[in-house]
Design an enzyme around this catalytic site. Sequence first.
Site, PDB file in Angstrom:
ATOM      1  N   PRO A  13       0.831  -1.264   0.040  1.00 16.01           N
ATOM      2  CA  PRO A  13      -0.015   0.022  -0.067  1.00 16.01           C
ATOM      3  C   PRO A  13       0.917   1.153  -0.051  1.00 16.01           C
ATOM      4  CG  PRO A  13       0.098  -0.955   2.371  1.00 16.01           C
ATOM      5  CD  PRO A  13       0.726  -2.055   1.344  1.00 16.01           C
ATOM      6  N   MET A  14       0.398   2.123  -0.951  1.00 16.79           N
ATOM      7  CA  MET A  14       1.227   3.321  -0.867  1.00 16.79           C
ATOM      8  C   MET A  14       0.135   4.644  -1.325  1.00 16.79           C
ATOM      9  SD  MET A  14       4.603   2.312  -3.190  1.00 16.79           S
ATOM     10  CE  MET A  14       3.789   1.781  -4.446  1.00 16.79           C
ATOM     11  N   VAL A  15       0.387   5.430  -0.588  1.00 15.49           N
ATOM     12  CA  VAL A  15      -0.336   6.789  -0.618  1.00 15.49           C
ATOM     13  C   VAL A  15      -0.463   7.430  -2.093  1.00 15.49           C
ATOM     14  CG1 VAL A  15      -1.042   9.094   0.391  1.00 15.49           C
ATOM     15  CG2 VAL A  15      -0.075   7.323   1.911  1.00 15.49           C
ATOM     16  N   GLN A  91      -6.650  -1.513   1.757  1.00 15.68           N
ATOM     17  CA  GLN A  91      -6.301  -1.479   3.412  1.00 15.68           C
ATOM     18  C   GLN A  91      -7.118  -0.191   3.673  1.00 15.68           C
ATOM     19  OE1 GLN A  91      -2.544   1.372   4.337  1.00 15.68           O
ATOM     20  NE2 GLN A  91      -1.957  -0.629   4.678  1.00 15.68           N
ATOM     21  N   CYS A 120       0.983   3.427   9.571  1.00 15.41           N
ATOM     22  CA  CYS A 120       1.338   4.570   9.107  1.00 15.41           C
ATOM     23  C   CYS A 120       1.662   5.792   9.987  1.00 15.41           C
ATOM     24  CB  CYS A 120       0.495   5.192   7.933  1.00 15.41           C
ATOM     25  SG  CYS A 120       1.093   6.850   7.049  1.00 15.41           S
ATOM     26  N   LYS A 163      -1.316  -4.224   9.356  1.00 14.90           N
ATOM     27  CA  LYS A 163       0.122  -3.718   9.263  1.00 14.90           C
ATOM     28  C   LYS A 163       0.505  -2.971  10.348  1.00 14.90           C
ATOM     29  CE  LYS A 163       2.909  -0.476   6.727  1.00 14.90           C
ATOM     30  NZ  LYS A 163       2.440   0.739   5.925  1.00 14.90           N
ATOM     31  N   HIS A 191       6.276  -3.632   9.553  1.00 10.64           N
ATOM     32  CA  HIS A 191       7.303  -2.481   8.919  1.00 10.64           C
ATOM     33  C   HIS A 191       8.152  -2.494  10.070  1.00 10.64           C
ATOM     34  CE1 HIS A 191       7.763   1.584   6.892  1.00 10.64           C
ATOM     35  NE2 HIS A 191       8.839   1.238   7.481  1.00 10.64           N
TER      36      HIS A 191
END
Length: 211
Positions: A13-15, A91, A120, A163, A191
């Site tokens: 997942p990436m913003v 997510q 995050c 996550k 992470h």
Amino acid sequence: MVINYTGKFVLAPMVRIGELPTRLLALQYGAQLVWTPELIDKKILTLERSVNTTLNTIDYCSKKGNKKIPGVTDLVFRTFPEMERGKLILQMGTADPEIAVQAASIVIQDVDGIDINAGCPKHFSIHSGMGAALLKTPELLCSILKKLVDEVGKPNGKPISVKIRILEDEKSTLELVEKLCLTGISNLTMHCRRREMRNREAPIRDYIVVL
């Protein structure tokens, strides 16, 4: 069959980046699973599902419309089942078990798993107790996951995952992981940085088994 994330080649997942075009490109290059960017639970509650027969996609648009352009609806989430079916994990950002279940129930038919973001550290994610802020409220995080497993994951035969980031030391991290696994989640992503660490800092893998 519940999807196992272990050893998979994935698009994490990436913003702003993990939207449909990037996910499809990743799949073309061999990704076995792809993640959406984080979608906030309350935002999901405003969405309306439609079948786009022109693009053969499933579109989720905001029922509130576009504030800047009257009569136009904002596209928030789109999936292309022909390529993404069986490979798409959504997510979600949440800090409330009830809202989490309501939101997940809206999209679960079109995704292959729900992943809770508890890693995050950025403001857009940790405001209102979401993202890495959940690491400081483990009981709340566990209640969110347990409710999602029981009311969304099991009834639909789809995985609920989370996550997280590592905590201050190995002992506290492993204790948290044990609690989270007892909720019934199917997968957990670690992470290997603490909440205050940023990507330019080397990850800490001393006590994490890397497969």
